[in-house]
Design a protein around this motif. Sequence first.
Motif, PDB file in Angstrom:
ATOM      1  N   GLN A  17       6.042  19.826 -12.855  1.00  0.00           N
ATOM      2  CA  GLN A  17       6.949  20.562 -13.924  1.00  0.00           C
ATOM      3  C   GLN A  17       7.421  19.717 -14.708  1.00  0.00           C
ATOM      4  O   GLN A  17       7.211  19.863 -16.249  1.00  0.00           O
ATOM      5  CB  GLN A  17       7.947  21.319 -13.189  1.00  0.00           C
ATOM      6  N   LEU A  18       7.730  18.458 -14.306  1.00  0.00           N
ATOM      7  CA  LEU A  18       8.439  17.499 -15.440  1.00  0.00           C
ATOM      8  C   LEU A  18       7.482  16.343 -15.461  1.00  0.00           C
ATOM      9  O   LEU A  18       8.057  15.534 -16.643  1.00  0.00           O
ATOM     10  CB  LEU A  18       9.534  16.762 -14.381  1.00  0.00           C
ATOM     11  N   GLY A  19       6.503  16.368 -15.096  1.00  0.00           N
ATOM     12  CA  GLY A  19       5.504  15.364 -15.748  1.00  0.00           C
ATOM     13  C   GLY A  19       5.862  13.756 -15.068  1.00  0.00           C
ATOM     14  O   GLY A  19       5.686  12.698 -15.901  1.00  0.00           O
ATOM     15  N   VAL A  20       6.433  13.685 -14.225  1.00  0.00           N
ATOM     16  CA  VAL A  20       6.641  12.367 -13.476  1.00  0.00           C
ATOM     17  C   VAL A  20       6.178  12.378 -12.219  1.00  0.00           C
ATOM     18  O   VAL A  20       5.487  13.290 -11.654  1.00  0.00           O
ATOM     19  CB  VAL A  20       8.341  12.291 -13.458  1.00  0.00           C
ATOM     20  N   SER A  21       6.275  11.167 -11.488  1.00  0.00           N
ATOM     21  CA  SER A  21       5.687  10.771 -10.292  1.00  0.00           C
ATOM     22  C   SER A  21       6.801  11.343  -8.860  1.00  0.00           C
ATOM     23  O   SER A  21       7.853  11.740  -9.199  1.00  0.00           O
ATOM     24  CB  SER A  21       5.489   9.322  -9.613  1.00  0.00           C
ATOM     25  N   LYS A  22       5.864  11.859  -8.002  1.00  0.00           N
ATOM     26  CA  LYS A  22       6.636  12.338  -6.723  1.00  0.00           C
ATOM     27  C   LYS A  22       7.588  11.250  -6.252  1.00  0.00           C
ATOM     28  O   LYS A  22       8.928  11.659  -6.071  1.00  0.00           O
ATOM     29  CB  LYS A  22       5.825  12.624  -5.628  1.00  0.00           C
ATOM     30  N   MET A  66      15.361  10.792  -7.723  1.00  0.00           N
ATOM     31  CA  MET A  66      16.472  11.608  -8.545  1.00  0.00           C
ATOM     32  C   MET A  66      17.147  12.480  -7.509  1.00  0.00           C
ATOM     33  O   MET A  66      18.216  12.892  -7.862  1.00  0.00           O
ATOM     34  CB  MET A  66      15.717  12.130  -9.849  1.00  0.00           C
ATOM     35  N   LEU A  67      16.214  13.502  -6.804  1.00  0.00           N
ATOM     36  CA  LEU A  67      16.982  14.405  -5.783  1.00  0.00           C
ATOM     37  C   LEU A  67      18.101  13.935  -4.958  1.00  0.00           C
ATOM     38  O   LEU A  67      18.865  14.152  -4.845  1.00  0.00           O
ATOM     39  CB  LEU A  67      15.918  15.077  -5.152  1.00  0.00           C
ATOM     40  N   LYS A  68      17.853  12.426  -4.446  1.00  0.00           N
ATOM     41  CA  LYS A  68      18.767  11.894  -3.796  1.00  0.00           C
ATOM     42  C   LYS A  68      20.063  11.635  -4.616  1.00  0.00           C
ATOM     43  O   LYS A  68      21.325  11.700  -3.950  1.00  0.00           O
ATOM     44  CB  LYS A  68      18.325  10.409  -3.057  1.00  0.00           C
ATOM     45  N   ARG A  69      19.901  11.266  -5.644  1.00  0.00           N
ATOM     46  CA  ARG A  69      21.087  10.931  -6.722  1.00  0.00           C
ATOM     47  C   ARG A  69      21.674  12.340  -6.893  1.00  0.00           C
ATOM     48  O   ARG A  69      22.810  12.314  -6.698  1.00  0.00           O
ATOM     49  CB  ARG A  69      20.480  10.384  -7.956  1.00  0.00           C
ATOM     50  N   LEU A  70      20.897  13.218  -7.220  1.00  0.00           N
ATOM     51  CA  LEU A  70      21.927  14.468  -7.448  1.00  0.00           C
ATOM     52  C   LEU A  70      22.495  15.015  -6.365  1.00  0.00           C
ATOM     53  O   LEU A  70      23.608  15.623  -6.312  1.00  0.00           O
ATOM     54  CB  LEU A  70      20.595  15.537  -7.901  1.00  0.00           C
ATOM     55  N   SER A  92      16.557  17.856   1.269  1.00  0.00           N
ATOM     56  CA  SER A  92      16.075  17.202   2.610  1.00  0.00           C
ATOM     57  C   SER A  92      14.682  16.811   2.523  1.00  0.00           C
ATOM     58  O   SER A  92      13.758  17.643   2.004  1.00  0.00           O
ATOM     59  CB  SER A  92      16.113  18.114   3.636  1.00  0.00           C
ATOM     60  N   SER A  93      14.298  15.627   2.935  1.00  0.00           N
ATOM     61  CA  SER A  93      12.844  15.085   2.696  1.00  0.00           C
ATOM     62  C   SER A  93      11.947  16.046   3.556  1.00  0.00           C
ATOM     63  O   SER A  93      12.267  16.516   4.826  1.00  0.00           O
ATOM     64  CB  SER A  93      12.737  13.897   3.318  1.00  0.00           C
TER      65      SER A  93
END
Length: 219
Positions: A32-37, A43-47, A56-57
Amino acid sequence: MPNSSVNEDYLKAIFYLGRDGSRVQTTALARQLGVSKPSVTSMLKRLAGKGLVDYSSGQGATLTEEGRLATMRVVRRHRLLETFLVEVLHLDWSEVHAEAEVLEHHLSARMVDAIDRLLGHPSEDPHGHPIPDAQGRLRTRELVPLGDLAAGERGTVREVRTAQSGRLQRWKELGLVPGAAVAMRSKQDLEDVMHVRVGDRELATGTEGVDGVFVEREE
């Protein structure tokens, strides 16, 4: 540290991809965002550290209540901006999504409230999406894809969900806009052909041609 606009883009993506209540996987977010996994995971960890998402991984992510409220503020800004650009600046509805994507990160709460007052507190944007109120409440409706109507069923177009200007232009030409009355005249599922009455004209199309047009069934 990523800036606030990047944070907001992630929150919006999680909101839209998980609107059915499911957890959003990193693969879907990356696409969706056009970025790497790996970028998504970081970023999810930061958020999650900010208390905005539950992550959760291997299990994906969902918005926390704090994250949902933050997301509703962004969605409210975006949808009010789209309405302002159409109703006040008279831009075409196919053009305003991209413009709002840029502007939404730079409006203060005071400016958002001023635009809301100027527009008379609209409840929907030009594409039919409900606009969250100042408290983050978002009206929900029971909508189905136009292609899900059975032969003989009628409905009213309520939302069009796409960021592609070409599709919006085409739907506008066909009359597939919020408020339009539609009726499924016939369907051939194996051939993926449907004949839909839109106002006073008949449209022959496949599922892909109306993918993103959502309707409220007529009771």
